[in-house]
Write a protein that holds these residues in place. Sequence first.
Motif, PDB file in Angstrom:
ATOM      1  N   GLN A  71       0.875  -1.299  -0.010  1.00  0.00           N
ATOM      2  CA  GLN A  71       0.140   0.075  -0.011  1.00  0.00           C
ATOM      3  C   GLN A  71       0.821   1.294  -0.025  1.00  0.00           C
ATOM      4  OE1 GLN A  71      -2.147  -0.727   3.541  1.00  0.00           O
ATOM      5  NE2 GLN A  71      -3.821  -1.645   2.569  1.00  0.00           N
ATOM      6  N   SER A  74       0.780   3.847  -3.114  1.00  0.00           N
ATOM      7  CA  SER A  74      -0.505   4.747  -3.119  1.00  0.00           C
ATOM      8  C   SER A  74      -0.390   6.000  -2.309  1.00  0.00           C
ATOM      9  CB  SER A  74      -1.897   4.094  -3.065  1.00  0.00           C
ATOM     10  OG  SER A  74      -1.618   3.607  -1.727  1.00  0.00           O
ATOM     11  N   GLN A  78       0.290  10.315  -3.259  1.00  0.00           N
ATOM     12  CA  GLN A  78      -0.469  11.382  -2.878  1.00  0.00           C
ATOM     13  C   GLN A  78       0.550  12.648  -2.242  1.00  0.00           C
ATOM     14  OE1 GLN A  78      -3.132  10.039   0.157  1.00  0.00           O
ATOM     15  NE2 GLN A  78      -3.300   7.913  -0.953  1.00  0.00           N
TER      16      GLN A  78
END
Length: 271
Positions: A71, A74, A78
Amino acid sequence: MKKDALIIVRGGGDLATGTIYRLWSAGLRVLVLETTQPAAIRRQVALCEAVYEGEATVEGLRAVRIEALEQAQSVWAQGAVPVLVDPEGACIARAKPEVVVDAILAKRNLGTCRNMAPLTIALGPGFVAGQDVDAVVETKRGHRLGRIIREGSAIPNTGIPGVIGGYGAERVIHAQAAGVFMNVRKIGDLVEKGETIATIRTPEGTEIPVTTQIPGILRGLLRSGYPVTSGFKIADIDPRREELSNCFLISDKSRCIAGSVLELVCAQVWQ
């Protein structure tokens, strides 16, 4: 330049956060590894709070808790920093970082070793540069703060806090007994000498008041509900009452240490 080089920082407390912030500001990819119950005192400037809250923001840097290494991408997309609960550093071998920084500040080595990455750095005492890690950064306030050590160790822990506003040991508060810590006041509050800022609920059900030794600003306070042992550091008072904003800013000490880490990382990553 290795644009996609990964830097793993073990620890997300207030001193670690200065290093994480500096690396992130330089455009580097950082992954933070934390314990299941971080015990930061200066919680307003500690990215490890993301473990409890899911997210934490310090001076515009947003940290996001993730549940698996996969994860992380991601979160980086951002413009944020992922925080993974992995106290043993089990994911390090799989992640293959270019750099590992031990910023746990435990005053002893909790498992970091040189084979974890091409460059390994440790903050503070408990490590021998050239044996445990490649380099150690001095964390003791004074003329040597931030010094890069390539052979030997940092100054041993004295147990005596650095002097701020004329106060040293008096500004730091430790638990008088084992129990559950409960806040009465909050970080940023102005307090007087002898004021109750928290309580400790012992296993027998007794509530022991936690009082201040000096007047000032409540700069650091352990998270309410945290289980403590006798002698556990639980609060920090800044006697400089005009320095309220410092409760919410990365400290000068943290920034100094961070600069030395960035120097080492740049030499490794941008060669």
